[in-house]
Every structure is written in structure tokens, then in C-alpha cells.
Design an enzyme around this catalytic site. Structure first.
Site, PDB file in Angstrom:
ATOM      1  N   CYS A 137       0.765  -1.169  -0.100  1.00 15.98           N
ATOM      2  CA  CYS A 137      -0.050  -0.068  -0.026  1.00 15.98           C
ATOM      3  C   CYS A 137       0.845   1.192   0.011  1.00 15.98           C
ATOM      4  O   CYS A 137       1.563   1.407  -1.052  1.00 15.98           O
ATOM      5  CB  CYS A 137      -1.008  -0.111   1.111  1.00 15.98           C
ATOM      6  SG  CYS A 137      -2.200   0.983   1.171  1.00 15.98           S
ATOM      7  N   HIS A 152      -3.431  -5.780   1.241  1.00 18.03           N
ATOM      8  CA  HIS A 152      -2.909  -5.868   2.460  1.00 18.03           C
ATOM      9  C   HIS A 152      -2.637  -7.402   2.849  1.00 18.03           C
ATOM     10  O   HIS A 152      -3.558  -7.810   3.631  1.00 18.03           O
ATOM     11  CB  HIS A 152      -3.519  -4.889   3.684  1.00 18.03           C
ATOM     12  CG  HIS A 152      -3.251  -3.509   3.475  1.00 18.03           C
ATOM     13  ND1 HIS A 152      -2.331  -3.045   4.232  1.00 18.03           N
ATOM     14  CD2 HIS A 152      -3.910  -2.708   2.867  1.00 18.03           C
ATOM     15  CE1 HIS A 152      -2.445  -1.594   3.616  1.00 18.03           C
ATOM     16  NE2 HIS A 152      -3.334  -1.657   2.900  1.00 18.03           N
ATOM     17  N   GLU A 174      -0.631  -8.349   5.076  1.00 19.32           N
ATOM     18  CA  GLU A 174      -0.427  -8.575   6.679  1.00 19.32           C
ATOM     19  C   GLU A 174      -1.706  -8.489   7.508  1.00 19.32           C
ATOM     20  O   GLU A 174      -1.941  -8.760   8.439  1.00 19.32           O
ATOM     21  CB  GLU A 174       0.590  -7.353   6.935  1.00 19.32           C
ATOM     22  CG  GLU A 174      -0.122  -5.993   7.247  1.00 19.32           C
ATOM     23  CD  GLU A 174      -0.534  -5.222   5.904  1.00 19.32           C
ATOM     24  OE1 GLU A 174      -0.604  -6.019   4.675  1.00 19.32           O
ATOM     25  OE2 GLU A 174      -0.690  -3.994   5.930  1.00 19.32           O
TER      26      GLU A 174
END
Ligand SMILES: Nc1ncnc2c1ncn2[C@@H]1O[C@H](COP(=O)(O)OP(=O)(O)O)[C@@H](O)[C@H]1O
Lengths: 240, 79, 606, 79
Positions: free
Chosen positions: A86, A201, A203
Site C-alpha cells: 500500500c 494488504h 499482513e
């Protein structure tokens, strides 16, 4: 244990998540402060998401000048694995480690949603754990996620198979982008397959309790395979 | 066909976090001597010759600028 | 440029007792102004007048609601109070949620600013409530946004709604706080007065609770965060003019917009900086700067402490030239905090601020005695007993009168309305309901909000309540829901408010969490309207009595009056927020039915 | 002290969703005759007289604009 650095700029937000993902994958997460020109001996670096310096000028425009980024660029040139997520992707583009740029979403709205992606390239250090063509579901949350590059760059990326992740309309569906990205590009790699940047994302998708899936863990496990093997090789060679 | 530029800037007394961020970053990048930065928007319009100045002013005021916090200037420019 | 000689000092005020002052323009009544003169034994200086007028406003002093809000305290039993670490009167309520964790939460309104400038109004609303939570010593963890708008297709709604949503998202997303819930309700009564309420929840270790106290003679007062500018001083600009006769010449800043622009990046850095200061134990007391700016922060810190306070106002870092003391005291510039710091810790405090590139300035200290003294280039411009500013404002028992149309309204029951009877009618009705603005999906709004950041969100939209994990090791977490149906409250403010409480309570309970505390944001029309005051009184009683029945306390809240278009008030809208605790978020109950084919479906209740 | 304006505009070949949104909205608001709108940024800088044109060009190119997607123009203006 492998050590993965997570960079913190003023305004970085997803650093806690990136560090958690690194730990879940079985490595040590090392916080790297923007103002220190020091990578503290890490084996790989994650540039996490957020709004570095508020992103007031242009996403990533100020962060790329941070002292730590000089080290990241130098290390990347030597082949250290670097992942930009990002805002991190935006920073890597601004820093010239990846081609192209990220601009305002075509809808002009920030969009936060669970997003299907297809893994197009499983040869980068960040994607070896995926099956070719695998479909993964991870959060996307950005206002400036529209990937643009000139036609020549796009042709090069496509020709060399450097598109790593592509947006899908749905699982099993065709490609389609939620933000107007050229060629529905969600993530790309450098020519060596060691620097990867993506808008969604991974994560945030490491535990179905707090994310849509644990599909994102694949990126972190992949890089540990790479740096773990390299580490073992180096240890063997140096007779440590 | 005429070309029109509308410059929209934050009012002087209004906080301008964007300009402030740029101003703070410049010395860190090694550029000294810039004492203030304000960041606004620039619109470039192509308009039919029939569109008069009053209409342009109206467009700028009601739509391109937010008069509560921004000032604006409309200029016709050479094509 | 304002020269120092022009400044209205205490000495000058004492010598010019009959100098006329524009107190009415600043919103003070004749008797209120007289009370200030009685307290001081002279006329107030410009700076003092600015402080009193803003602190004695409805918004800051709760002058019309105080007599009613007392009922919350009166009805809270020791048993209900058991888990409460801080309650009404502090920046935000705090409850003990077990395992050494304390959680703080609060809702606040930013209705009027959001109507004037939707994006910035809503953005700074989020910023303000987050600083409230931070000032308790907590890390802010999540936000929610109960919203009310006029009809979905009204032109003004099209202007206001997208701006408000973008502002809440723009600020909250940039701060890195997940948005875990809220409300979007449309009703014609909000057309000229939308409601933008913002809630923030935060957590800390019990021992880290910080209260806004300026204690310890010699301790330093440090202002840190953004510079102070001309934001939001609208009314006070009358003081800057040479005369108060409304002359257009002179240095008066009559046309200043009272709009504040948010800087979420500065606030994000301020949050991290504050948390590091707390961790290092460098803060004795702390206060956020919100409405009423330094007037509020200095007088509240001083009056809650054990001494007096001296402030050198000329040290405040400014963003605009030529600001007067009155303007500096009234400025509502965002992203600022005020801390009380031991002299021996000042260097360490400054080092932490440096690391985060946060501007920090020592502006004064805690003194012997009990006066708040503010100087400007060595001259005294304020010398007041701080409690008279912060806590001893006027209190009104406004007339209360059940509206004459209340009976007619209640008699107008829906039995006379046609009901769908054929399958086609029913189908049609269901489709119309599903597509109606008040029932359709809120995705257009919620997908502009980041609900993933920080990785602790266990439930968010479209769940009945938002839930976040506060402890990664144990899985301990909290759930929050806000609710209110203003139409019910209009029909019966007492029962309607209890329904809001019951709904929020149920929404929390169905996630698997145990409700423990209540906050509220009481949005009403003008307190000068006896009918509105009746609604208010009934709502407060209903909520308090409901809390007694449920055995959980009201730990805080906010009152927003004067929500009306012309003389027509909004639907009475007491938004109720309920906080619940769950000892392991892995045991949450996800929203939705039919996870497995063959699941049995049970209906509980009547 | 000098005043400098830097105009930064999206390159013609780059999609400009903001400008497009404005162009599409104008007819809906009753403004006809605007055939194209592009939206960029305008920076107003106050700089010491010692700052030369080469430095200003550098600031614009390396920082205020992203040459991959934007064009820029630097102008000194009368104060
Ligand atoms: N303004 C908002 N901000 C964030 N979440 C919202 C907002 N409005 C509604 N939501 C969320 O969308 C979901 C559906 O809302 P709503 O239709 O009001 O639910 P219900 O009718 O069950 O109370 C809930 O999870 C709620 O928290």
C-alpha cells in the site's frame, strides 16, 4: 531466526500488522526508524502501509527521502528482498525501485473491502509459496491505489511476467479493478523478482479472526524460505 | 474555444497542512531558503466561446472552490 | 498589528470600570456579565471576557442540562460504580475490564460545524474525540460515527452526506483507527441540522490512568502539538476591533470564518508522542485542547489541581501574525495538548517531542495560591479564580412543559394505515423496505472507512456491534454499539430512550460480550423551548432508570442543544452507546444466521 | 524575498478522474459549454532571493511533481 525489518515513518499505520505477520510466519520483526540510516542487519525489509507524512503532497513523495530509504535502495540493489504494501508500494515507486505510479482511485473514494487477487508470478522471493494462478482473498484499503505507467512500461511488465498480483472481480471470475488500475494490476516486481509492491494488504490476512483469510501469510513464508536458505548457505560457506 | 485557468488556494488564515508538510520537508531534502509554502488546486478548463465571465465566476465559486475555506481566481489564457 | 500598549490589562480594566464591553455579542446575558464583574470586583479584561464567555457557553458549561444530568449520579448505586475508575466530569469515562486493563470511551457531537463545512467539520469531530480519549492516558483503538441526515434525496443531504463521510474517513483512516460501527439515519427533521456524532474507545493499563489535574507547585505547563492560529475564534473577533460600534475600519477581524481545518497527520504523530510520554512517566496531568482551546485547558487544569497557575501567553507558538491574548485564549486550532510536567522531566519531555517532531513549548507553571494568572509580555491580562471559569458558570432550571401536541401525536396510531395483504402487496412492501434509505445497505458509507488497521478488529460493519481485541495474549476485548430511534423518542422520550439503551445493550450482548458501561450523546433542540426541555428531562430519566434496571452505569456523555431549523427542533436524539467486555474474542458470536445447514433457529422473547 | 508559483498538472495521457468528475458534474448543475477539465496542483512559495532558478527547477522536478505522471511549470511572480 531470520530477521525482517519493518520501517516506521511518521504516519505509518500498518507497522504493527506487518510485524505481527512477520512473527506469525516465524521470523523476528525488527522496527526500523525512518530517521536512522541503518537496516540493523535484517535479512529483508517490509515498507508497510499508512499515510507517511500524511501523504499530503503525493503518497510516498516525502517518505522516499527519509534516511532509511537510502539504505533500502542500496540494499535492494544488492538483492535484499523488499516488500512494499500500500503506502509502502507508493514509496517504492517514488523511490524508483519499482516503475510506474499510484494515483487517485477512479471512483475518487477511499475503498476498504475484501479483494480477490490472482497470483500471476510465483517466482519472486515473496510469492514462491503460492500455486501458479492461485486466487487469494485479502483486504484492500486505499484512496490512491490506481496503478498507472506508460504503455512501454506496461508492455515490459507484462512481457517479462512482472505483474505478480492482479485484481479479480470475484473468485473464479475475470479480472477487474476496484480503483481503475491499468491492466488490473494489484502488484508488481522488479526485474530480479526480489522487490515486490502491492496495494492490497497481505499482513491483514494472516488470521481469519481479524481478517478475511490467512492467505496473506504466503508472502511472508515465501521470503523466509528465500532468506532462510540463503542464510543457511552463507553459514555453510563461512563455516559458521 | 477558450482556455480558462482557475486557481484555488486555501485562505491565508486557514491552516494548510499540505503546504506545511512540503515546507517542513524541503530542508530535510537539502533545499534551504524556502520560507513558506501553500498548496492549492489548479483547474484547466476548455470552454465554448459562448461561456461568459459571469458563468465562469459562478462555476468557480459554487463548484471548484469551497468559499468557506478557499479563495479563487479565474483567468482566461491564450490557447 | 496589535501593539502591546493597546492590550487591555487587569490594571487598565480596574482603572476603566465603565468601559463598555461587547458581552452580548459574545453570548453573555446581562446578569451573567454582572456576575463576572462581581467575581472579579471590576470589569473583566478582553481576555477574561473571552474566557468567561466561551466557558460559560451552553456547550462548555452545560448550564441548561446540569440540573438534569445530576440524576445520573444520584441513581448510580455503589454496585454499579464498582468497575468505574472515572466517571461523569472527567474527559471520558473509564471502566475496569479485568486483567489490569481499563477501557475509556465517549461520544461527542460536531453537528453545527459539519453543516457549515461537512468535510472539515466531521474530520475535526473525529480528531476532538480521539484527543479526549488520549487525554485519559489511553491508546485510542477504534472510532464509530452515529450520523443523522435529512431526506436522502434532499439537495442539502447530497452536499452534506458525502462530505461528512469523506471527512470521517479521511481523518480516521489517516490516524490509523479502525471504524467499527455507527449509524446512518435519514429523517426530514435533520434537513437543516444534520447530526455528526463521533465515538472513540481506547485502552490502557489501570495504573496508567491520567487525569486532567495541574498539581505540584513548580510543575511546568507545556503546550504541544500544532501552532495556534485564528481558527474558530469567530465571535471573539469583536474584541479585536477598536470600538464595539461595528465600524468596518480598524483592526477588527469581523469576517473570520469559524471553520477549523483538521491535520490528521499531526494528530497521529501527537498520539504516538503522547503514548511515549506516558510510557516514560513524564506526565503529571494532561488535557486536550478542543472547544474553547486554551481558555478551557488552562482553567480546567488549574481548577482541578491543588494550586494556582501562571501562564505566559506570549510564549504560545502562533501561526498568524498580530493575534491578541483574547484570540489566543479562544483559538480552537486543532491537534494541541497541554501537559503538566515535573521540572526535572522537562528535558526528557522535550526530547520525546523532538523525536516525533512535535512542537512543544513551556508556557507556564503551577503556582502557590489559587489564582489563574495569564501574562502578555510581562503585563497581566487575566487574574481569575479558575473554578469560576471552569466549574462555577451559571446554572439554569429552564421551564419544562409537556408539548401540547404530544397527546394528539400519540393518538395517531398506525392502525388506520392500509396493510399489505396479498402476496404481491407483501412482496412489494418488502422490496420497498429493503430499498429504502433507512434500511438499505450502508456499504457505500462503511467501505470508505478502514476497519482493518491495527489488526484487532474482530467484528465491524455489518455486525450488530463492533468488537476489538485489546490484549493479543489473552484475547480480552470489548464490544461497542450505539443506537437511537428518534421517532420512538419523539413519541415517548422516557420509554424511547430506554429502547435506545435496550437496543445498544442487546447489540452488544449478542456478540457474546457482557455490557458494563454506558455513554451518551444527547442531541436536542433549543433548551429555551419548554417542550424540548421536557423531552430532555424525560430522556435523561429514562436512560438513568434503564441503567439502574440493567445494573450498568452512565460513565460519561455529551449534550448538544440548539439542533433545529428555524424554530423546528430535530427529533429528540439521545444516542446511547453501550460498552461490553469479552474475556476472549475468539468466542465472539459472528453476525448472521445459517452458518451450517441444519442449524436450529430459536426465537427468544415474546 | 521572491514569490514563486509552481503549477503541476497530470500528463495529458494520464487518466485524470478528478477533472473528469468535475467535467461530468457541470452539465448536471446547469453549466453547459465546458468541454474538458483537468485538475492539478498549484504551489505558492516564498523564497529567499539567494534561491536560484536551477534550485527551483530541482525542487519542482524531484519533489513537487512526479515526472512519471505529471508536468510542471515554475514561474517567479511579482510580489
Ligand atoms: N456511519 C456508519 N459508520 C460506520 N458503520 C456504520 C455506519 N452506519 C451503519 N454502520 C454499520 O453498518 C451496519 C448496519 O447498520 P444498521 O443498518 O444501522 O444496523 P442495525 O439496523 O442492525 O442497527 C452496522 O454494523 C453498523 O455499525
Amino acid at each position: 531466526m531470520s530477521r525482517i525489518g519493518v520501517i516506521i515513518f511518521p504516519g505509518t499505520l500498518d507497522d504493527v500488522d506487518a510485524a505481527r505477520a512477520v512473527r506469525h510466519a516465524g521470523a523476528e520483526a525488527v522496527a526500523l526508524w525512518h530517521a536512522d540510516a541503518d537496516l540493523r542487519g535484517v535479512d529483508a525489509v517490509v515498507v508497510p502501509g499508512g499515510f507517511s507524512y500524511g501523504d499530503y503532497l503525493r503518497a510516498g513523495a516525502i517518505a522516499r527521502f527519509a534516511p532509511v530509504m537510502g539504505e533500502v535502495v542500496a540494499a535492494a540493489k544488492r538483492g535484499m528482498p523488499v516488500l512494499g504494501i500500500c503506502n509502502g508500494f507508493q514509496v517504492l515507486c517514488e523511490a524508483g525501485l519499482l516503475p510506474g505510479a499510484l494515483t487517485r482511485n477512479a471512483s475518487l473514494h477511499f475503498v476498504c473491502r475484501d479483494q480477490w487477487l490472482r497470483v500471476e508470478n510465483t517466482a519472486t522471493v515473496w510469492s514462491t509459496r503460492f500455486e501458479p494462478g492461485a486466487e487469494i482473498l485479502v483486504p484492500l484499503k486505499s484512496g490512491e491505489g490506481c496503478y498507472v505507467a506508460d504503455q512501454h512500461t506496461l508492455d515490459e511488465l507484462e512481457g517479462e511476467g512482472r505483474v505478480v498480483f492482479r485484481y479479480l472481480l470475484d473468485s473464479g471470475g475475470g479480472t477487474g479493478s476496484p480503483n481503475g488500475s491499468r491492466n488490473d494490476i494489484a502488484g508488481i516486481t522488479d526485474a530480479r523478482g526480489r522487490v515486490v509492491g502491492l496495494m492490497p494488504h497481505p499482513e491483514h490476512a494472516i488470521d481469519p479472526l481479524t481478517g478475511p483469510t490467512d492467505d496473506g501469510l504466503g508472502l511472508f513464508l515465501s521470503v523466509l524460505d528465500a532468506v532462510g536458505a540463503a542464510g543457511a548457505l552463507a553459514e555453510a560457506v563461512s563455516g559458521r | 474555444m477558450a482556455r480558462v485557468v482557475v486557481d484555488v488556494m486555501p485562505k491565508p488564515e486557514i491552516l494548510d497542512p499540505q503546504g506545511q508538510a512540503v515546507a517542513k520537508a524541503l530542508p530535510r531534502l537539502g533545499f534551504e531558503g524556502v520560507t513558506s509554502v501553500r498548496q492549492g488546486k489548479r483547474f484547466e478548463l476548455e470552454v465554448d466561446d459562448a461561456v461568459d465571465d459571469a458563468t465562469l465566476a459562478k462555476i468557480a465559486e459554487t463548484f471548484l472552490a469551497n468559499p468557506v475555506i478557499e479563495d479563487w481566481v479565474v483567468r482566461r489564457v491564450e490557447p | 498589528m496589535t501593539s502591546i500598549q493597546q492590550i487591555d490589562t487587569v490594571e487598565h480594566a480596574a482603572a476603566t470600570r465603565d468601559h463598555p464591553q461587547p458581552y452580548r455579542e459574545l453570548g453573555l446575558k446581562d446578569d451573567e456579565y454582572q456576575r463576572i464583574r462581581d467575581i472579579l470586583g471590576r470589569r473583566p479584561t478582553d481576555a477574561e471576557l473571552a474566557m468567561y464567555s466561551v466557558m460559560w457557553s451552553e456547550h462548555c458549561s452545560y448550564k441548561s442540562s446540569k440540573v438534569h444530568l445530576r440524576y445520573f449520579g444520584e441513581t448510580t448505586t455503589p454496585q454499579m460504580r464498582e468497575k468505574m475508575l472515572a466517571g461523569i466530569g472527567e474527559n471520558a469515562g473509564v471502566v475496569d475490564v479485568g486483567d489490569g486493563w481499563a477501557v475509556t470511551f465517549k461520544v461527542e457531537s460536531h453537528n453545527h460545524p459539519s453543516y457549515v463545512e461537512p468535510y472539515q467539520g466531521a474530520a475535526t469531530g473525529v480528531g476532538g474525540i480521539v484527543r479526549d480519549i488520549l487525554a485519559m492516558g489511553a491508546r485510542p483503538l477504534a472510532v464509530m460515527d452515529p450520523l443523522r441526515f435529512g431526506p436522502a434525496d434532499a439537495p442539502d443531504t447530497r452536499r452534506v452526506l458525502p462530505g461528512v463521510v469523506a471527512g470521517i474517513g479521511g481523518y480516521g483512516n489517516c490516524l490509523g483507527l479502525p471504524n467499527i460501527g455507527g449509524e446512518v439515519v435519514f429523517d426530514p427533521s435533520y434537513a437543516g441540522n444534520p447530526l455528526v456524532n463521533a465515538l472513540c474507545v481506547g485502552a490502557m493499563r489501570v495504573e496508567d490512568l491520567h487525569l486532567a489535574h495541574a498539581t505540584g507547585v513548580g510543575n511546568k505547563i507545556i503546550l504541544f502539538g500544532a501552532r495556534t492560529g485564528l481558527d474558530g475564534i469567530g465571535g471573539v473577533s469583536v474584541l479585536a476591533s477598536d470600538t464595539f460600534s461595528g465600524e468596518e475600519t480598524g483592526p477588527g477581524r469581523k469576517k473570520l470564518p469559524s471553520v477549523q481545518v483538521g491535520d490528521p497527520f499531526t494528530e497521529k504523530v501527537l498520539i504516538e508522542c503522547c503514548l511515549e510520554l506516558f510510557r516514560e512517566g513524564l506526565v503529571v496531568g494532561i488535557q486536550d485542547l478542543g472547544g474553547a482551546g486554551l481558555s478551557c485547558a488552562t482553567s480546567e487544569l488549574a481548577s482541578a489541581g491543588d494550586g494556582g497557575m501562571r501562564v505566559e501567553l506570549d510564549r504560545v507558538p502562533l501561526r498568524a501574525e498580530g493575534m491578541t491574548p483574547a484570540e489566543i485564549l479562544s483559538s480552537e486550532s486543532q491537534e494541541r495538548m497541554c501537559a503538566v510536567v515535573r521540572p526535572s522531566d522537562v528535558d526528557a519531555f522535550m526530547r520525546v517531542c523532538d523525536r516525533w517532531e512535535v512542537t512543544a513549548t513551556e508556557i507556564g507553571e503551577v503556582t502557590e495560591g489559587d489564582r489563574l494568572v495569564i501574562t502578555w509580555h510581562g503585563e497581566t491580562v487575566v487574574d481569575v479564580p479558575p473554578r469560576t471559569v471552569a466549574h462555577q458558570g451559571p446554572v439554569y432550571r429552564r421551564p419544562v412543559q409537556r408539548p401540547t401536541d404530544q397527546d394528539a401525536l400519540r393518538a395517531n396510531i398506525p392502525d388506520a394505515l392500509p396493510r399489505p395483504s396479498t402476496p404481491d402487496d407483501l412482496r412489494d412492501t418488502v422490496l420497498r423496505m429493503a430499498a429504502s434509505p433507512n434500511l438499505c445497505s450502508r456499504r457505500w458509507v462503511t467501505q470508505q472507512y478502514d476497519h482493518y488497521v491495527r489488526g484487532g478488529t474482530v467484528l465491524a460493519q455489518p455486525a450488530d456491534a463492533g468488537m476489538i481485541r485489546i490484549d493479543e495474549t489473552t484475547g480480552r476485548g470489548v464490544a461497542v454499539s450505539t443506537d437511537c430511534n428518534g421517532r420512538y423518542v419523539r413519541l415517548d422520550p422516557y420509554a424511547g430512550t430506554q429502547l435506545a439503551l435496550a437496543e445498544a445493550y442487546r447489540n452488544v450482548a449478542v456478540t457474546g460480550a457482557t455490557p458494563v458501561a454506558v455513554t451518551n450523546c444527547l442531541n436536542f433542540g433549543s433548551p429555551e423551548d419548554p417542550g424540548v426541555m421536557w423531552q430532555f428531562e424525560q430522556a435523561v430519566r429514562g436512560l438513568a432508570d434503564g441503567c439502574v434496571a440493567l445494573g450498568i452505569p452512565v460513565t460519561g456523555g455529551n449534550v448538544s442543544f440548539y439542533n433545529q431549523t428555524g424554530s423546528t427542533a430535530i427529533l429528540p436524539t439521545p444516542v446511547v452507546g453501550v460498552l461490553g467486555v469479552i474475556d476472549d474474542v475468539r468466542r465472539r458470536i459472528p453476525t448472521g444466521i445459517g452458518g451450517q445447514a441444519g442449524d436450529a433457529l430459536l426465537l427468544l422473547g415474546e
